[in-house]
Design a protein around this motif. Structure first.
Motif, PDB file in Angstrom:
ATOM      1  N   ASP A  19       0.850  -1.194   0.000  1.00 36.66           N
ATOM      2  CA  ASP A  19       0.000   0.000   0.000  1.00 36.66           C
ATOM      3  C   ASP A  19       0.884   1.241   0.000  1.00 36.66           C
ATOM      4  O   ASP A  19       1.628   1.486   0.946  1.00 36.66           O
ATOM      5  N   GLU A  20       0.790   2.062  -1.035  1.00 36.35           N
ATOM      6  CA  GLU A  20       1.583   3.281  -1.181  1.00 36.35           C
ATOM      7  C   GLU A  20       0.676   4.487  -0.996  1.00 36.35           C
ATOM      8  O   GLU A  20      -0.479   4.492  -1.457  1.00 36.35           O
ATOM      9  N   ILE A  21       1.185   5.533  -0.349  1.00 36.60           N
ATOM     10  CA  ILE A  21       0.417   6.750  -0.098  1.00 36.60           C
ATOM     11  C   ILE A  21       1.013   7.874  -0.935  1.00 36.60           C
ATOM     12  O   ILE A  21       2.217   8.148  -0.860  1.00 36.60           O
ATOM     13  N   GLN A  22       0.169   8.535  -1.730  1.00 35.12           N
ATOM     14  CA  GLN A  22       0.590   9.672  -2.543  1.00 35.12           C
ATOM     15  C   GLN A  22      -0.316  10.856  -2.262  1.00 35.12           C
ATOM     16  O   GLN A  22      -1.533  10.691  -2.089  1.00 35.12           O
ATOM     17  N   GLU A  23       0.304  12.057  -2.230  1.00 35.46           N
ATOM     18  CA  GLU A  23      -0.436  13.308  -2.027  1.00 35.46           C
ATOM     19  C   GLU A  23      -0.289  14.161  -3.285  1.00 35.46           C
ATOM     20  O   GLU A  23       0.821  14.428  -3.742  1.00 35.46           O
ATOM     21  N   LYS A  24      -1.423  14.584  -3.824  1.00 35.60           N
ATOM     22  CA  LYS A  24      -1.453  15.381  -5.044  1.00 35.60           C
ATOM     23  C   LYS A  24      -2.317  16.624  -4.824  1.00 35.60           C
ATOM     24  O   LYS A  24      -3.288  16.604  -4.062  1.00 35.60           O
ATOM     25  N   CYS A  25      -1.937  17.705  -5.484  1.00 32.88           N
ATOM     26  CA  CYS A  25      -2.716  18.932  -5.409  1.00 32.88           C
ATOM     27  C   CYS A  25      -3.935  18.832  -6.322  1.00 32.88           C
ATOM     28  O   CYS A  25      -3.963  18.073  -7.298  1.00 32.88           O
ATOM     29  N   TYR A  26      -4.911  19.609  -5.960  1.00 35.23           N
ATOM     30  CA  TYR A  26      -6.142  19.656  -6.761  1.00 35.23           C
ATOM     31  C   TYR A  26      -5.799  20.082  -8.188  1.00 35.23           C
ATOM     32  O   TYR A  26      -5.085  21.054  -8.427  1.00 35.23           O
ATOM     33  N   GLY A  27      -6.315  19.314  -9.189  1.00 34.50           N
ATOM     34  CA  GLY A  27      -6.083  19.611 -10.591  1.00 34.50           C
ATOM     35  C   GLY A  27      -4.885  18.925 -11.197  1.00 34.50           C
ATOM     36  O   GLY A  27      -4.725  18.961 -12.433  1.00 34.50           O
ATOM     37  N   ASN A  28      -4.036  18.307 -10.378  1.00 33.27           N
ATOM     38  CA  ASN A  28      -2.881  17.587 -10.925  1.00 33.27           C
ATOM     39  C   ASN A  28      -3.287  16.212 -11.442  1.00 33.27           C
ATOM     40  O   ASN A  28      -4.458  15.838 -11.424  1.00 33.27           O
ATOM     41  N   SER A  29      -2.276  15.429 -11.867  1.00 32.32           N
ATOM     42  CA  SER A  29      -2.520  14.102 -12.428  1.00 32.32           C
ATOM     43  C   SER A  29      -1.891  13.038 -11.548  1.00 32.32           C
ATOM     44  O   SER A  29      -0.897  13.306 -10.843  1.00 32.32           O
ATOM     45  N   LEU A  30      -2.442  11.815 -11.597  1.00 33.37           N
ATOM     46  CA  LEU A  30      -1.935  10.672 -10.844  1.00 33.37           C
ATOM     47  C   LEU A  30      -1.542   9.570 -11.818  1.00 33.37           C
ATOM     48  O   LEU A  30      -2.302   9.252 -12.752  1.00 33.37           O
ATOM     49  N   THR A  31      -0.355   8.992 -11.610  1.00 29.17           N
ATOM     50  CA  THR A  31       0.124   7.880 -12.430  1.00 29.17           C
ATOM     51  C   THR A  31       0.224   6.640 -11.555  1.00 29.17           C
ATOM     52  O   THR A  31       0.928   6.647 -10.537  1.00 29.17           O
ATOM     53  N   LEU A  32      -0.453   5.585 -11.947  1.00 32.79           N
ATOM     54  CA  LEU A  32      -0.408   4.327 -11.200  1.00 32.79           C
ATOM     55  C   LEU A  32       0.870   3.560 -11.544  1.00 32.79           C
ATOM     56  O   LEU A  32       1.487   3.797 -12.603  1.00 32.79           O
ATOM     57  N   PRO A  33       1.336   2.635 -10.684  1.00 30.58           N
ATOM     58  CA  PRO A  33       2.551   1.863 -10.980  1.00 30.58           C
ATOM     59  C   PRO A  33       2.454   1.151 -12.332  1.00 30.58           C
ATOM     60  O   PRO A  33       1.382   0.652 -12.730  1.00 30.58           O
ATOM     61  N   SER A  34       3.580   1.108 -13.047  1.00 30.78           N
ATOM     62  CA  SER A  34       3.601   0.555 -14.416  1.00 30.78           C
ATOM     63  C   SER A  34       3.305  -0.943 -14.453  1.00 30.78           C
ATOM     64  O   SER A  34       2.871  -1.447 -15.491  1.00 30.78           O
ATOM     65  N   LYS A  35       3.507  -1.685 -13.360  1.00 35.28           N
ATOM     66  CA  LYS A  35       3.234  -3.124 -13.381  1.00 35.28           C
ATOM     67  C   LYS A  35       1.746  -3.429 -13.438  1.00 35.28           C
ATOM     68  O   LYS A  35       1.356  -4.581 -13.643  1.00 35.28           O
ATOM     69  N   TYR A  36       0.897  -2.378 -13.282  1.00 34.98           N
ATOM     70  CA  TYR A  36      -0.542  -2.568 -13.416  1.00 34.98           C
ATOM     71  C   TYR A  36      -1.062  -1.980 -14.730  1.00 34.98           C
ATOM     72  O   TYR A  36      -2.278  -1.785 -14.899  1.00 34.98           O
ATOM     73  N   LEU A  72      -3.875   3.907 -21.860  1.00 39.24           N
ATOM     74  CA  LEU A  72      -4.010   2.618 -21.191  1.00 39.24           C
ATOM     75  C   LEU A  72      -3.077   1.530 -21.719  1.00 39.24           C
ATOM     76  O   LEU A  72      -3.279   0.365 -21.398  1.00 39.24           O
ATOM     77  N   LEU A  73      -2.076   1.852 -22.519  1.00 37.63           N
ATOM     78  CA  LEU A  73      -1.224   0.779 -23.046  1.00 37.63           C
ATOM     79  C   LEU A  73      -0.099   0.423 -22.079  1.00 37.63           C
ATOM     80  O   LEU A  73       0.032  -0.722 -21.647  1.00 37.63           O
ATOM     81  N   PHE A  74       0.707   1.393 -21.739  1.00 32.56           N
ATOM     82  CA  PHE A  74       1.848   1.109 -20.857  1.00 32.56           C
ATOM     83  C   PHE A  74       1.759   1.827 -19.494  1.00 32.56           C
ATOM     84  O   PHE A  74       2.512   1.509 -18.580  1.00 32.56           O
ATOM     85  N   ASN A  75       0.883   2.802 -19.376  1.00 38.14           N
ATOM     86  CA  ASN A  75       0.705   3.530 -18.111  1.00 38.14           C
ATOM     87  C   ASN A  75      -0.772   3.840 -17.914  1.00 38.14           C
ATOM     88  O   ASN A  75      -1.559   3.859 -18.881  1.00 38.14           O
ATOM     89  N   ILE A  76      -1.105   4.094 -16.642  1.00 40.76           N
ATOM     90  CA  ILE A  76      -2.467   4.477 -16.283  1.00 40.76           C
ATOM     91  C   ILE A  76      -2.417   5.867 -15.652  1.00 40.76           C
ATOM     92  O   ILE A  76      -1.751   6.066 -14.621  1.00 40.76           O
ATOM     93  N   TYR A  77      -3.091   6.832 -16.281  1.00 40.68           N
ATOM     94  CA  TYR A  77      -3.137   8.204 -15.801  1.00 40.68           C
ATOM     95  C   TYR A  77      -4.558   8.554 -15.368  1.00 40.68           C
ATOM     96  O   TYR A  77      -5.528   8.129 -16.017  1.00 40.68           O
TER      97      TYR A  77
END
Length: 466
Positions: A19-36, A72-77
Protein backbone atom coordinates in the motif's frame (compact mmCIF):
# COMPACT_ATOMS: atom_id res chain seq x y z
CA UNK A 1 -1.69 -29.53 -5.58
CA UNK A 2 -3.24 -26.83 -7.79
CA UNK A 3 -4.95 -25.34 -4.74
CA UNK A 4 -1.64 -25.06 -2.93
CA UNK A 5 -0.06 -23.48 -5.99
CA UNK A 6 -2.79 -20.85 -6.28
CA UNK A 7 -2.53 -20.10 -2.56
CA UNK A 8 1.24 -19.61 -2.90
CA UNK A 9 0.79 -17.36 -5.92
CA UNK A 10 -1.82 -15.32 -4.08
CA UNK A 11 0.52 -14.93 -1.10
CA UNK A 12 3.40 -13.82 -3.34
CA UNK A 13 1.10 -11.42 -5.19
CA UNK A 14 -0.26 -9.91 -1.99
CA UNK A 15 3.24 -9.39 -0.58
CA UNK A 16 4.29 -7.52 -3.72
CA UNK A 17 1.18 -5.30 -3.68
CA UNK A 18 2.30 -2.90 -0.97
CA UNK A 19 0.00 0.00 0.00
CA UNK A 20 1.58 3.28 -1.18
CA UNK A 21 0.42 6.75 -0.10
CA UNK A 22 0.59 9.67 -2.54
CA UNK A 23 -0.44 13.31 -2.03
CA UNK A 24 -1.45 15.38 -5.04
CA UNK A 25 -2.72 18.93 -5.41
CA UNK A 26 -6.14 19.66 -6.76
CA UNK A 27 -6.08 19.61 -10.59
CA UNK A 28 -2.88 17.59 -10.93
CA UNK A 29 -2.52 14.10 -12.43
CA UNK A 30 -1.94 10.67 -10.84
CA UNK A 31 0.12 7.88 -12.43
CA UNK A 32 -0.41 4.33 -11.20
CA UNK A 33 2.55 1.86 -10.98
CA UNK A 34 3.60 0.56 -14.42
CA UNK A 35 3.23 -3.12 -13.38
CA UNK A 36 -0.54 -2.57 -13.42
CA UNK A 37 -0.59 -1.20 -16.96
CA UNK A 38 -3.02 -2.95 -19.35
CA UNK A 39 -0.14 -4.39 -21.38
CA UNK A 40 1.19 -6.23 -18.30
CA UNK A 41 -1.69 -6.66 -15.85
CA UNK A 42 -4.90 -8.45 -16.88
CA UNK A 43 -6.70 -8.48 -13.54
CA UNK A 44 -9.19 -6.06 -12.00
CA UNK A 45 -8.46 -2.52 -10.70
CA UNK A 46 -10.92 -1.01 -8.20
CA UNK A 47 -11.31 2.45 -6.66
CA UNK A 48 -12.99 3.12 -3.29
CA UNK A 49 -13.67 6.84 -2.50
CA UNK A 50 -12.96 8.21 0.98
CA UNK A 51 -16.27 10.05 1.19
CA UNK A 52 -18.12 6.76 1.56
CA UNK A 53 -19.30 6.39 -2.04
CA UNK A 54 -19.66 3.06 -3.86
CA UNK A 55 -16.62 1.13 -5.11
CA UNK A 56 -15.98 1.40 -8.86
CA UNK A 57 -14.33 -1.00 -11.31
CA UNK A 58 -11.83 1.01 -13.35
CA UNK A 59 -9.84 -1.61 -15.28
CA UNK A 60 -10.47 -5.26 -16.22
CA UNK A 61 -8.58 -7.57 -18.58
CA UNK A 62 -6.60 -4.63 -19.99
CA UNK A 63 -9.67 -2.52 -20.83
CA UNK A 64 -10.73 0.78 -19.20
CA UNK A 65 -14.04 0.81 -17.38
CA UNK A 66 -13.88 4.49 -16.28
CA UNK A 67 -13.71 7.61 -18.44
CA UNK A 68 -11.11 9.23 -16.11
CA UNK A 69 -8.38 6.80 -17.20
CA UNK A 70 -6.02 7.83 -20.01
CA UNK A 71 -3.19 6.22 -22.08
CA UNK A 72 -4.01 2.62 -21.19
CA UNK A 73 -1.22 0.78 -23.05
CA UNK A 74 1.85 1.11 -20.86
CA UNK A 75 0.70 3.53 -18.11
CA UNK A 76 -2.47 4.48 -16.28
CA UNK A 77 -3.14 8.20 -15.80
CA UNK A 78 -5.90 9.97 -13.90
CA UNK A 79 -5.91 13.63 -14.93
CA UNK A 80 -7.48 16.69 -13.35
CA UNK A 81 -7.83 15.33 -9.85
CA UNK A 82 -10.81 16.55 -7.85
CA UNK A 83 -11.84 16.25 -4.22
CA UNK A 84 -14.02 13.26 -5.08
CA UNK A 85 -10.95 11.40 -6.41
CA UNK A 86 -9.54 10.99 -2.89
CA UNK A 87 -9.55 7.34 -1.79
CA UNK A 88 -7.62 4.08 -2.34
CA UNK A 89 -6.98 1.71 -5.29
CA UNK A 90 -7.01 -2.07 -4.99
CA UNK A 91 -6.34 -5.01 -7.34
CA UNK A 92 -7.63 -8.57 -7.55
CA UNK A 93 -6.43 -11.56 -9.61
CA UNK A 94 -9.55 -13.67 -9.12
CA UNK A 95 -12.25 -11.02 -8.66
CA UNK A 96 -12.79 -12.07 -5.04
CA UNK A 97 -9.82 -11.18 -2.86
CA UNK A 98 -8.58 -7.56 -3.13
CA UNK A 99 -5.26 -5.96 -2.09
CA UNK A 100 -4.62 -2.26 -1.67
CA UNK A 101 -1.84 -0.85 -3.83
CA UNK A 102 -2.19 2.95 -3.45
CA UNK A 103 -3.94 5.55 -1.29
CA UNK A 104 -4.55 9.00 -2.79
CA UNK A 105 -4.91 12.26 -0.82
CA UNK A 106 -6.01 15.37 -2.71
CA UNK A 107 -4.62 18.59 -1.21
CA UNK A 108 -5.95 22.11 -1.57
CA UNK A 109 -2.96 23.98 -3.00
CA UNK A 110 -4.91 27.07 -4.07
CA UNK A 111 -3.57 30.59 -3.54
CA UNK A 112 -5.63 32.24 -0.78
CA UNK A 113 -6.91 35.79 -1.34
CA UNK A 114 -8.39 37.72 1.63
CA UNK A 115 -10.67 40.70 1.00
CA UNK A 116 -13.30 42.70 2.90
CA UNK A 117 -16.90 43.37 2.12
CA UNK A 118 -17.25 45.99 -0.64
CA UNK A 119 -13.65 45.63 -1.96
CA UNK A 120 -12.61 45.07 -5.57
CA UNK A 121 -10.22 42.33 -6.70
CA UNK A 122 -8.31 42.27 -9.99
CA UNK A 123 -6.33 39.31 -11.35
CA UNK A 124 -4.24 38.92 -14.47
CA UNK A 125 -5.51 36.09 -16.64
CA UNK A 126 -2.80 33.57 -17.69
CA UNK A 127 -1.98 33.74 -21.38
CA UNK A 128 -2.84 30.05 -21.98
CA UNK A 129 -6.12 30.20 -20.08
CA UNK A 130 -9.19 29.45 -22.17
CA UNK A 131 -11.90 29.73 -19.54
CA UNK A 132 -12.54 30.57 -15.87
CA UNK A 133 -14.71 28.41 -13.65
CA UNK A 134 -16.08 29.20 -10.21
CA UNK A 135 -17.07 26.79 -7.43
CA UNK A 136 -18.92 28.48 -4.52
CA UNK A 137 -17.69 27.67 -1.07
CA UNK A 138 -21.10 26.90 0.33
CA UNK A 139 -22.02 24.49 -2.45
CA UNK A 140 -19.14 22.76 -4.23
CA UNK A 141 -21.50 21.06 -6.70
CA UNK A 142 -22.59 24.33 -8.35
CA UNK A 143 -19.81 24.78 -10.89
CA UNK A 144 -20.18 27.92 -12.98
CA UNK A 145 -18.24 29.14 -16.02
CA UNK A 146 -17.53 32.87 -15.57
CA UNK A 147 -15.44 33.48 -18.66
CA UNK A 148 -14.61 31.76 -21.95
CA UNK A 149 -12.01 33.15 -24.32
CA UNK A 150 -13.76 31.80 -27.40
CA UNK A 151 -17.27 32.73 -26.25
CA UNK A 152 -17.72 36.34 -25.20
CA UNK A 153 -21.37 35.81 -24.36
CA UNK A 154 -20.39 33.87 -21.25
CA UNK A 155 -18.81 36.95 -19.63
CA UNK A 156 -21.90 39.03 -20.27
CA UNK A 157 -23.90 36.66 -18.12
CA UNK A 158 -21.91 37.67 -15.05
CA UNK A 159 -21.66 41.48 -14.87
CA UNK A 160 -19.96 41.36 -11.45
CA UNK A 161 -16.86 39.61 -12.84
CA UNK A 162 -16.00 40.95 -16.27
CA UNK A 163 -12.75 40.15 -18.07
CA UNK A 164 -11.31 43.17 -19.83
CA UNK A 165 -8.43 43.38 -22.25
CA UNK A 166 -5.68 45.91 -21.56
CA UNK A 167 -3.16 45.98 -24.40
CA UNK A 168 -2.32 42.31 -25.02
CA UNK A 169 -3.23 41.14 -21.48
CA UNK A 170 -6.55 40.18 -19.99
CA UNK A 171 -7.57 41.11 -16.46
CA UNK A 172 -10.41 39.60 -14.50
CA UNK A 173 -12.06 41.97 -12.04
CA UNK A 174 -14.53 41.15 -9.29
CA UNK A 175 -16.25 44.29 -7.98
CA UNK A 176 -18.14 44.96 -4.75
CA UNK A 177 -17.18 41.72 -3.06
CA UNK A 178 -19.51 40.01 -0.61
CA UNK A 179 -19.58 36.63 1.11
CA UNK A 180 -21.46 35.17 -1.86
CA UNK A 181 -18.22 35.46 -3.84
CA UNK A 182 -16.33 33.14 -1.49
CA UNK A 183 -15.08 30.04 -3.28
CA UNK A 184 -12.54 28.64 -5.74
CA UNK A 185 -11.62 30.18 -9.08
CA UNK A 186 -9.86 27.93 -11.61
CA UNK A 187 -8.19 29.08 -14.81
CA UNK A 188 -7.89 26.20 -17.27
CA UNK A 189 -6.44 25.74 -20.72
CA UNK A 190 -7.56 23.30 -23.40
CA UNK A 191 -8.25 19.68 -22.46
CA UNK A 192 -9.31 20.91 -19.03
CA UNK A 193 -5.72 21.27 -17.74
CA UNK A 194 -5.56 23.44 -14.61
CA UNK A 195 -3.24 26.48 -14.84
CA UNK A 196 -3.93 28.40 -11.63
CA UNK A 197 -6.37 28.13 -8.73
CA UNK A 198 -7.52 30.88 -6.34
CA UNK A 199 -9.39 30.64 -3.05
CA UNK A 200 -11.20 33.90 -2.37
CA UNK A 201 -12.29 34.73 1.20
CA UNK A 202 -14.43 37.80 1.84
CA UNK A 203 -14.71 38.97 5.47
CA UNK A 204 -16.79 41.63 7.20
CA UNK A 205 -15.42 45.03 8.22
CA UNK A 206 -14.79 45.59 11.92
CA UNK A 207 -14.62 48.94 13.72
CA UNK A 208 -14.95 50.37 17.22
CA UNK A 209 -16.42 53.66 18.36
CA UNK A 210 -16.57 55.55 21.67
CA UNK A 211 -19.57 57.61 22.68
CA UNK A 212 -20.01 60.08 25.56
CA UNK A 213 -22.94 59.98 27.93
CA UNK A 214 -25.32 62.89 27.32
CA UNK A 215 -23.80 63.83 23.95
CA UNK A 216 -24.73 63.36 20.28
CA UNK A 217 -23.26 60.37 18.35
CA UNK A 218 -23.22 59.92 14.57
CA UNK A 219 -22.62 56.41 13.14
CA UNK A 220 -21.73 56.67 9.44
CA UNK A 221 -21.98 53.61 7.21
CA UNK A 222 -18.97 52.85 4.99
CA UNK A 223 -21.42 52.67 2.04
CA UNK A 224 -24.79 54.18 1.29
CA UNK A 225 -27.53 51.56 0.95
CA UNK A 226 -31.21 51.44 1.72
CA UNK A 227 -31.57 47.68 1.99
CA UNK A 228 -29.31 46.98 4.95
CA UNK A 229 -30.51 45.30 8.15
CA UNK A 230 -28.98 46.11 11.52
CA UNK A 231 -28.86 44.01 14.67
CA UNK A 232 -28.04 45.41 18.11
CA UNK A 233 -26.82 43.31 21.05
CA UNK A 234 -26.41 45.39 24.24
CA UNK A 235 -23.35 44.84 26.36
CA UNK A 236 -25.43 44.73 29.53
CA UNK A 237 -27.62 41.87 28.17
CA UNK A 238 -25.82 39.74 25.50
CA UNK A 239 -28.80 37.37 25.18
CA UNK A 240 -31.05 40.19 23.98
CA UNK A 241 -31.01 41.35 20.34
CA UNK A 242 -33.12 43.72 18.28
CA UNK A 243 -33.41 44.43 14.54
CA UNK A 244 -32.91 47.93 13.17
CA UNK A 245 -34.16 48.89 9.69
CA UNK A 246 -34.53 52.23 8.03
CA UNK A 247 -38.22 51.60 7.55
CA UNK A 248 -38.66 50.38 11.11
CA UNK A 249 -36.69 51.94 13.95
CA UNK A 250 -37.34 50.22 17.31
CA UNK A 251 -38.46 52.35 20.21
CA UNK A 252 -38.09 49.70 22.89
CA UNK A 253 -34.45 50.26 23.72
CA UNK A 254 -33.55 53.65 22.29
CA UNK A 255 -36.99 55.25 22.73
CA UNK A 256 -36.95 58.50 20.67
CA UNK A 257 -33.20 58.99 20.78
CA UNK A 258 -32.35 57.27 17.44
CA UNK A 259 -32.75 58.47 13.84
CA UNK A 260 -31.78 56.32 10.78
CA UNK A 261 -31.08 57.33 7.16
CA UNK A 262 -29.29 55.81 4.15
CA UNK A 263 -25.87 57.09 5.23
CA UNK A 264 -25.99 56.20 8.90
CA UNK A 265 -27.76 56.70 12.20
CA UNK A 266 -27.84 59.30 14.98
CA UNK A 267 -28.19 58.67 18.72
CA UNK A 268 -28.94 61.79 20.78
CA UNK A 269 -28.38 61.83 23.68
CA UNK A 270 -26.21 58.80 24.31
CA UNK A 271 -26.86 56.70 27.40
CA UNK A 272 -24.64 54.12 29.12
CA UNK A 273 -27.09 51.36 28.08
CA UNK A 274 -26.30 52.03 24.39
CA UNK A 275 -22.95 50.20 24.65
CA UNK A 276 -22.96 46.98 22.63
CA UNK A 277 -22.40 45.34 19.23
CA UNK A 278 -24.04 46.57 16.00
CA UNK A 279 -24.07 44.18 13.01
CA UNK A 280 -25.14 45.33 9.55
CA UNK A 281 -26.09 42.94 6.71
CA UNK A 282 -27.35 43.38 3.17
CA UNK A 283 -30.68 42.02 1.96
CA UNK A 284 -29.01 38.74 0.94
CA UNK A 285 -27.80 38.15 4.51
CA UNK A 286 -24.11 38.90 3.83
CA UNK A 287 -22.41 40.38 6.89
CA UNK A 288 -20.97 43.76 5.89
CA UNK A 289 -20.00 45.64 9.04
CA UNK A 290 -19.53 44.95 12.78
CA UNK A 291 -19.32 47.96 15.10
CA UNK A 292 -18.31 47.75 18.75
CA UNK A 293 -19.75 50.78 20.56
CA UNK A 294 -18.23 51.82 23.89
CA UNK A 295 -19.85 54.47 26.08
CA UNK A 296 -17.90 56.59 28.58
CA UNK A 297 -19.13 58.90 31.32
CA UNK A 298 -16.99 62.03 31.69
CA UNK A 299 -17.76 62.31 35.41
CA UNK A 300 -16.80 58.71 36.08
CA UNK A 301 -13.74 59.12 33.90
CA UNK A 302 -12.59 62.13 35.95
CA UNK A 303 -13.12 60.22 39.18
CA UNK A 304 -11.26 57.27 37.76
CA UNK A 305 -8.28 59.43 36.75
CA UNK A 306 -8.27 61.12 40.18
CA UNK A 307 -8.27 57.74 41.92
CA UNK A 308 -5.37 56.55 39.77
CA UNK A 309 -3.42 59.76 40.51
CA UNK A 310 -4.08 59.35 44.25
CA UNK A 311 -2.85 55.78 44.21
CA UNK A 312 0.32 56.80 42.37
CA UNK A 313 0.95 59.68 44.80
CA UNK A 314 0.42 57.42 47.80
CA UNK A 315 2.85 54.89 46.39
CA UNK A 316 5.50 57.58 45.84
CA UNK A 317 5.10 58.97 49.39
CA UNK A 318 5.30 55.47 50.87
CA UNK A 319 8.48 54.71 48.97
CA UNK A 320 10.07 58.01 50.09
CA UNK A 321 9.19 57.36 53.75
CA UNK A 322 10.60 53.85 53.61
CA UNK A 323 13.79 55.16 52.02
CA UNK A 324 14.26 57.89 54.65
CA UNK A 325 13.57 55.48 57.49
CA UNK A 326 16.10 53.06 56.15
CA UNK A 327 18.74 55.79 55.84
CA UNK A 328 18.10 56.99 59.41
CA UNK A 329 18.39 53.47 60.76
CA UNK A 330 21.72 52.98 59.00
CA UNK A 331 23.07 56.21 60.58
CA UNK A 332 21.91 55.13 64.04
CA UNK A 333 23.64 51.79 63.68
CA UNK A 334 26.88 53.41 62.48
CA UNK A 335 27.17 56.14 65.22
CA UNK A 336 27.88 53.93 68.35
CA UNK A 337 30.62 52.06 66.55
CA UNK A 338 32.31 55.35 65.67
CA UNK A 339 32.11 56.60 69.26
CA UNK A 340 33.57 53.39 70.68
CA UNK A 341 36.40 53.56 68.20
CA UNK A 342 37.41 57.15 69.06
CA UNK A 343 36.70 57.54 72.81
CA UNK A 344 36.87 54.13 74.41
CA UNK A 345 39.92 53.60 76.69
CA UNK A 346 41.08 50.36 78.27
CA UNK A 347 39.80 49.78 81.77
CA UNK A 348 42.32 50.32 84.54
CA UNK A 349 43.43 47.11 86.17
CA UNK A 350 43.76 46.98 89.95
CA UNK A 351 47.24 47.64 91.41
CA UNK A 352 49.21 44.61 92.29
CA UNK A 353 50.29 44.34 95.93
CA UNK A 354 54.02 44.82 96.67
CA UNK A 355 56.27 41.89 97.20
CA UNK A 356 56.44 40.74 100.82
CA UNK A 357 59.89 39.73 102.03
CA UNK A 358 60.29 37.19 104.76
CA UNK A 359 63.41 36.03 106.39
CA UNK A 360 64.94 33.18 104.49
CA UNK A 361 62.47 33.39 101.49
CA UNK A 362 60.72 35.93 99.40
CA UNK A 363 57.35 35.80 97.63
CA UNK A 364 57.35 37.46 94.19
CA UNK A 365 54.59 39.96 93.53
CA UNK A 366 51.74 39.11 91.14
CA UNK A 367 50.87 41.42 88.29
CA UNK A 368 48.11 41.68 85.70
CA UNK A 369 49.29 40.80 82.22
CA UNK A 370 47.02 43.38 80.67
CA UNK A 371 49.01 46.20 82.36
CA UNK A 372 52.49 44.80 81.89
CA UNK A 373 54.62 47.03 79.70
CA UNK A 374 56.61 45.53 76.85
CA UNK A 375 59.55 43.41 77.91
CA UNK A 376 61.90 45.48 75.84
CA UNK A 377 61.37 48.49 78.09
CA UNK A 378 64.09 48.71 80.72
CA UNK A 379 63.16 50.15 84.06
CA UNK A 380 65.45 51.40 86.82
CA UNK A 381 64.47 52.43 90.27
CA UNK A 382 66.73 55.06 91.80
CA UNK A 383 66.80 55.47 95.49
CA UNK A 384 69.22 56.87 97.96
CA UNK A 385 70.83 54.25 100.23
CA UNK A 386 72.08 55.27 103.67
CA UNK A 387 75.17 53.91 105.34
CA UNK A 388 74.27 50.39 106.34
CA UNK A 389 76.20 47.59 107.82
CA UNK A 390 76.17 44.09 106.46
CA UNK A 391 72.90 42.45 107.42
CA UNK A 392 71.33 39.11 106.49
CA UNK A 393 67.84 40.60 106.47
CA UNK A 394 66.34 41.42 103.04
CA UNK A 395 63.20 43.07 104.39
CA UNK A 396 62.83 46.62 103.14
CA UNK A 397 62.12 49.43 105.58
CA UNK A 398 58.54 50.03 106.44
CA UNK A 399 57.00 52.91 104.53
CA UNK A 400 59.64 53.05 101.86
CA UNK A 401 57.93 51.07 99.10
CA UNK A 402 54.40 52.15 98.27
CA UNK A 403 52.24 50.79 95.44
CA UNK A 404 52.60 52.94 92.38
CA UNK A 405 50.19 52.81 89.44
CA UNK A 406 51.60 54.01 86.18
CA UNK A 407 49.44 54.38 83.08
CA UNK A 408 51.55 53.70 80.06
CA UNK A 409 50.28 54.71 76.67
CA UNK A 410 52.08 52.86 73.86
CA UNK A 411 52.06 55.99 71.78
CA UNK A 412 54.25 57.86 74.31
CA UNK A 413 57.92 57.71 73.63
CA UNK A 414 58.89 59.27 77.00
CA UNK A 415 57.28 59.33 80.43
CA UNK A 416 58.56 60.61 83.76
CA UNK A 417 57.28 59.62 87.15
CA UNK A 418 57.82 62.16 89.91
CA UNK A 419 60.30 60.99 92.60
CA UNK A 420 60.26 62.00 96.22
CA UNK A 421 63.05 64.27 97.53
CA UNK A 422 66.02 62.39 98.84
CA UNK A 423 67.76 63.54 102.03
CA UNK A 424 71.47 63.59 102.33
CA UNK A 425 71.91 60.68 104.69
CA UNK A 426 68.67 58.70 105.13
CA UNK A 427 65.10 58.10 103.86
CA UNK A 428 62.27 59.62 105.82
CA UNK A 429 58.92 57.99 106.30
CA UNK A 430 57.23 60.69 104.21
CA UNK A 431 59.49 60.18 101.29
CA UNK A 432 58.01 58.61 98.13
CA UNK A 433 59.78 56.66 95.46
CA UNK A 434 60.29 58.34 92.11
CA UNK A 435 60.64 56.37 88.94
CA UNK A 436 62.01 57.74 85.75
CA UNK A 437 61.42 56.05 82.39
CA UNK A 438 62.96 57.73 79.44
CA UNK A 439 63.54 55.94 76.19
CA UNK A 440 65.13 52.55 76.44
CA UNK A 441 67.70 53.38 79.18
CA UNK A 442 67.59 55.05 82.61
CA UNK A 443 70.76 56.21 84.40
CA UNK A 444 71.29 55.19 87.97
CA UNK A 445 71.36 57.89 90.58
CA UNK A 446 74.17 56.23 92.56
CA UNK A 447 76.67 53.73 91.39
CA UNK A 448 76.86 50.48 93.25
CA UNK A 449 80.08 49.36 94.64
CA UNK A 450 81.38 45.95 93.75
CA UNK A 451 82.09 45.26 97.38
CA UNK A 452 78.52 45.61 98.46
CA UNK A 453 76.79 42.27 99.10
CA UNK A 454 73.31 43.66 99.77
CA UNK A 455 71.11 45.20 97.11
CA UNK A 456 70.02 48.58 98.43
CA UNK A 457 67.65 49.19 95.49
CA UNK A 458 64.46 47.25 94.82
CA UNK A 459 64.54 46.03 91.25
CA UNK A 460 61.84 44.02 89.46
CA UNK A 461 61.50 42.80 85.86
CA UNK A 462 57.74 43.39 86.00
CA UNK A 463 56.04 46.50 87.30
CA UNK A 464 52.37 46.97 87.48
CA UNK A 465 51.71 49.53 84.78
CA UNK A 466 48.27 50.57 83.84
Amino acid sequence: MWLAFLTLCGFLFSSSAADEIQEKCYGNSLTLPSKYAPAVYKGQLYFTPSNGGPQRLMLENGKAKDRRLDDLLFNIYIRDLRVEDEGYFSVSHDGIQQFRILTLKVLDCADEVHKHYGDTYTYRVPSKAEFLEFTPLKSSDQLKILWNRSDSSVSSNDPDSPVRAFSNDFYWERRYLTQKHNGYYNFREKHNILISRLHLKVEENEDSLIGKVGRHLRITFPWARDDWIGTFRPESDPDFSMTIKRSRVPKIWFEDRIQVDSDGMDIDPVESSDAGIFEFRDEEGNLAWVLDLKVEDDNLTGIKYAAVAAVILLAVVTCCCCYCKRRRRKRELATPALLNYTTETPAASPAAPPAVHHRGRSQPPTYTTASVPPASTSQTVNSHASNRTTDTSHEPPVGVYNPVSIHLNPSQREMSVPTPPISSGFLTSDAELRFELKGMTSPSSLPLSSESTVCDVYNSDKLNFR
